[in-house]
Enzyme design. Structure first.
Site, PDB file in Angstrom:
ATOM      1  CB  SER A 284      -0.906   0.186   1.175  1.00  0.00           C
ATOM      2  OG  SER A 284      -0.021   0.003   2.330  1.00  0.00           O
ATOM      3  CG  ASP A 285       1.419   5.989  -1.224  1.00  0.00           C
ATOM      4  OD1 ASP A 285       2.166   6.067  -0.698  1.00  0.00           O
ATOM      5  OD2 ASP A 285       1.142   6.482  -2.218  1.00  0.00           O
ATOM      6  CD1 TRP A 286       4.852   5.447   4.923  1.00  0.00           C
ATOM      7  CD2 TRP A 286       4.744   4.054   2.952  1.00  0.00           C
ATOM      8  NE1 TRP A 286       5.642   4.625   4.994  1.00  0.00           N
ATOM      9  CE2 TRP A 286       5.716   4.030   3.914  1.00  0.00           C
ATOM     10  CE3 TRP A 286       4.198   3.752   1.848  1.00  0.00           C
ATOM     11  CZ2 TRP A 286       6.724   2.834   3.322  1.00  0.00           C
ATOM     12  CZ3 TRP A 286       5.124   2.783   1.372  1.00  0.00           C
ATOM     13  CH2 TRP A 286       6.368   2.237   2.190  1.00  0.00           C
TER      14      TRP A 286
END
Ligand SMILES: *[C@@H]1O[C@H](CO)[C@@H](O)[C@H](O)[C@H]1NC(C)=O
Ligand SMILES: *[C@@H]1O[C@H](CO)[C@@H](O)[C@H](O)[C@H]1NC(C)=O
Ligand SMILES: *[C@@H]1O[C@H](CO)[C@@H](O)[C@H](O)[C@H]1NC(C)=O
Length: 735
Positions: A284-286
């Site tokens: 995932s992105d952050w």
């Protein structure tokens, strides 16, 4: 600023970046979790290990090794590997959980696409948009190699790049991290970058899947993109990345057609893992994970940085994932698949052997070993800075500068110089002094920055008398200096507001004005036709060697060969898309992104995609087409060759570009880039350049059959020096 510079979104996204990238001092303060992760490591040893001969394994070999390890793991151990340990809990911007018996390490995931963020002793080279502007496959690969080498020497397993979202709206905040407006160019640049990074035994991350073309409302908006446009434009670079063997793909913050990208069965399972056959892992992105069960079942393999929101201490994975398996809502096989993908990627890149311990710390300098990993990379950065500088205008051959003819030169503008604030502020987040990088999580700290003034001074020595006015105000002073010089160089950038006025004041006062533009992307240039502006040079974002690369071009030590990776329009309204401030928006221009839109609608740009001048001239001889396979099927193989001669007075590089016009049935825009090469030719010499078009280059996406199809009918190949300077065309027919 509002009027003339399109890239103002860089400024308006400030708060979004700050929620992502905390200012350094705040980060320190809020760091409460103390532990000693950094094992004692011999510094020399780390550097020695940094130049490995990596034997990259096939996915089959990697999976076979991974199975032996993962078979020994409990459910809790497997889940641990899929779960980040939390923001600012480890040395890197992301670290996942380790296991013991069997042993699997915490992996270190670190920004950014152009070099290492939150570390010292690292290089800060040209941005992605410049890598694309070089149109040089070999140089782009070398850039990947040196970045990979630095990440490895610091003990970072995973470089969070390349960024490959499309330059759709010119004012989008992160266009500069990626490779421009054409899918083919972005695909080549992505694949070369990945190959370069991974050659050093570091995993690359293709990001962001998918539809992350703007920052405004990125955490909540839905990018609504039709099936054909997804395939032909936005998925294309990911397809090329998978072919290049990329280890990881990052899912985006935004929703795609109404569903969060990190729980999109369509984007992850159907397109990426299904259609493209991706074998690595999706992270995932952050804080882009929004669920446990949907994310796991729809293909997310690792949640980063692990906590639901920064510092929250809980997670959608971790215990929640274990519970979901025990409750039968997620199959244990799915968790096994997640871990297999992560562990196999680790074996594939040879990280089970001699991988340096993580020896830096993003948030606690006192735990950082401060190892200098720059080696001689500054040489390549200087070369790439020059190779990606685009010469837009050069009347009366004012460039290159002939030192003997110039007695007095005036250098004007705050962009010509550097100051401490500009150099030290976190993630380059304050526009102050010369700009050589964008800002935010896509940056790395400058080890130093050679300003335009320093670079020009060093090259001019004491032959030229240089006067300077390193501000954008006090225009009468600037005009006065300019009026007394033979040459006036005005340095401007996309982040501050008075350039138009400065440029005009200087140009009115000096008939040999040269404008140098450091910008994150396309800008409007209502002044470009001012008769006293003899040359316009666009170095974009050249990185730490900025001034030296610029001097190399201005004084002709390097012949410019950068080409525009985007269209510069005459008017803002001419662009096909702009930033949308809503929560849900249509990519209504469809496949007609960038120059395709200008071609299709007959709009004249100021400077077209693929454009750039040289100090020499090139002649193109007729194309020869060679059909190895005359039928429209999977084995189609068309060769086109053209002879190019350097007919000018100096050596130089040319970038022949191949555009294809499809048969009408394909309903494509007038022409699509489907090949380019950069060739270096000594004056008076010539070379045959070959292009090969196969299924990838000759098919379109059919929404009827949901497949890529090579159409039957007449194709045209155009070979030119830009998208609008076609030198030779030929046809061929597939039946
Ligand atoms: C999970 O990872 C953490 C952090 O690396 C580690 O301390 C812990 O022992 C791991 N738990 C298991 C079950 O492996
Ligand atoms: C599990 O997820 C929920 C949100 O769905 C969250 O509130 C909770 O804190 C999580 N539990 C753990 C142990 O992380
Ligand atoms: C280029 O193509 C020509 C004929 O199409 C062929 O003879 C030549 O070997 C090719 N050159 C390269 C470098 O592949």
């Amino acid at each position: 600023m509002k009027l003339y510079f399109l890239s103002t979104a860089v400024v308006t996204t400030t708060f979004i970046y700050q929620s992502y990238a905390l200012p350094f001092d705040q980060a320190e303060e809020e760091f409460s979790y103390t532990r000693k992760l950094l094992s004692e490591i011999d510094v020399q040893e780390a550097v020695k290990q940094a130049s490995p001969l990596i034997n990259i394994l096939s996915w089959d070999e990697s999976y076979a090794k991974a199975k032996m390890l993962v078979d020994q793991m409990s459910l809790e151990q497997k889940v641990n590997i899929t779960t980040g340990i939390g923001w600012q809990t480890g040395p890197c911007v992301g670290n996942n959980g380790r296991t013991t018996s069997p042993d699997f390490p915490e992996l270190c995931l670190q920004d950014s696409p152009l070099g290492m963020r939150f570390a010292d002793g690292v290089s800060s080279g040209v941005a992605g948009i410049n890598a694309a502007a070089s149109f040089d496959r070999a140089a782009i690969r070398k850039r990947g190699e040196y970045m990979g080498e630095e990440f490895r020497a610091k003990g970072a397993h995973i470089q969070l790049g390349p960024s490959m979202n499309m330059l759709r709206a010119p004012e989008a905040g992160r266009n500069w991290e990626a490779f421009g407006e054409d899918p083919f160019l972005v695909g080549v640049a992505s694949a070369e970058t990945i190959t370069g990074i991974q050659s050093q035994g570091v995993m690359a991350v293709a990001k962001h899947l998918i539809g992350n073309e703007q920052e405004t409302n990125r955490l909540v908006h839905s990018a609504n993109i039709d099936e054909r446009t997804i395939q032909e434009v936005y998925l294309w670079p990911f397809a090329r990345s998978v072919e290049a063997g990329v280890a990881s793909v990052m899912c985006a913050y935004n929703k795609i057609n109404g569903v969060y990208a990190c729980e999109s069965d369509y984007a992850i399972n159907k397109l990426l893992k299904g259609q493209l056959g991706f074998k690595g892992f999706v992270q995932s992105d952050w804080s882009a994970t929004h669920s446990t069960v949907d994310s796991a079942n729809n293909g997310l393999d690792m949640t980063m940085p692990g906590d639901i929101s920064f510092y929250s201490g809980d997670s959608y994975f971790g215990k929640n994932l274990t519970d979901a398996v025990q409750a039968g809502r997620v199959q244990e096989d799915r968790v096994t698949d997640m871990v297999m993908r992560i562990v196999a990627s680790w074996y594939k890149l040879g990280q089970d052997q001699n991988f340096p311990n993580t020896n830096f710390h993003s948030f606690r300098p006192e735990l950082d070993k401060h190892i200098d990993v720059q080696s001689d990379h500054k040489n390549l950065i200087r070369e790439m800075g020059a190779a990606s500088t685009i010469l837009l205008k050069n009347l009366e051959n004012i460039l290159p500068l002939r030192t003997s003819g110039i007695k007095k030169m005036a250098i004007i503008g705050s962009d010509a110089t550097t100051n401490q604030l500009g150099l030290e502020c976190e993630d380059h987040g304050c526009a102050s002094g010369s700009i050589a990088s964008g800002w935010g999580s896509g940056t790395s700290r400058y080890p130093y920055l050679v300003s335009p003034l320093d670079g020009i001074r060093a090259r001019a020595g004491n032959i030229i008398d240089i006067t300077e006015h390193l501000r954008d105000d006090d225009l009468p002073v600037a005009a006065e200096l300019a009026s007394k010089a033979n040459i006036a160089i005005v340095c401007v950038n996309a982040n501050s507001g008075e350039e138009y006025i400065t440029i005009k004041a200087v140009a009115d006062a000096n008939e040999n004005t040269i404008v140098v533009i450091h910008s994150v992307g396309p800008i409007l240039m209502p002044w470009s036709n001012h008769p006293n502006i003899k040359a316009i040079v666009l170095p974009g974002l050249p990185g730490q060697e900025s001034g030296n690369s610029l001097a190399d071009i201005l004084f002709g030590d390097v012949n410019p060969s950068g080409r525009l990776p985007y269209t510069i329009a005459k008017r803002k309204e001419d662009y096909p898309a702009k930033i949308d401030h809503g929560m849900s928006f249509e990519y209504s221009e469809g496949i007609n992104i960038g120059y395709r839109w200008f071609d299709k609608n007959g709009i004249e740009p100021l400077y077209e995609f693929g454009y750039g001048l040289s100090y020499t001239s090139f002649e193109y001889r007729d194309i020869n087409i060679n059909l190895n396979q005359g039928t429209a099927n999977d084995n189609v193989d068309v060769q086109a060759s053209v002879t190019i001669a350097n007919t000018g007075m100096v050596d130089g590089a040319e970038v022949p570009q191949a555009y294809i016009t499809f048969p009408e049935i394909a309903d494509e825009p007038p022409k699509l880039l489907r090949g380019f090469e950069k060739i270096f030719l000594g004056k008076g010499s010539e070379q045959v350049v070959n292009f090969s078009f196969r299924k990838t280059e000759l098919s379109y996406y059919s929404v009827e059959s949901h497949q890529w199809v090579v159409p039957q009918g007449e194709f045209k190949v155009h070979i030119g020096s830009s998208s609008r300077n076609i030198r030779s065309s030929a046809t061929f027919t597939l039946s």
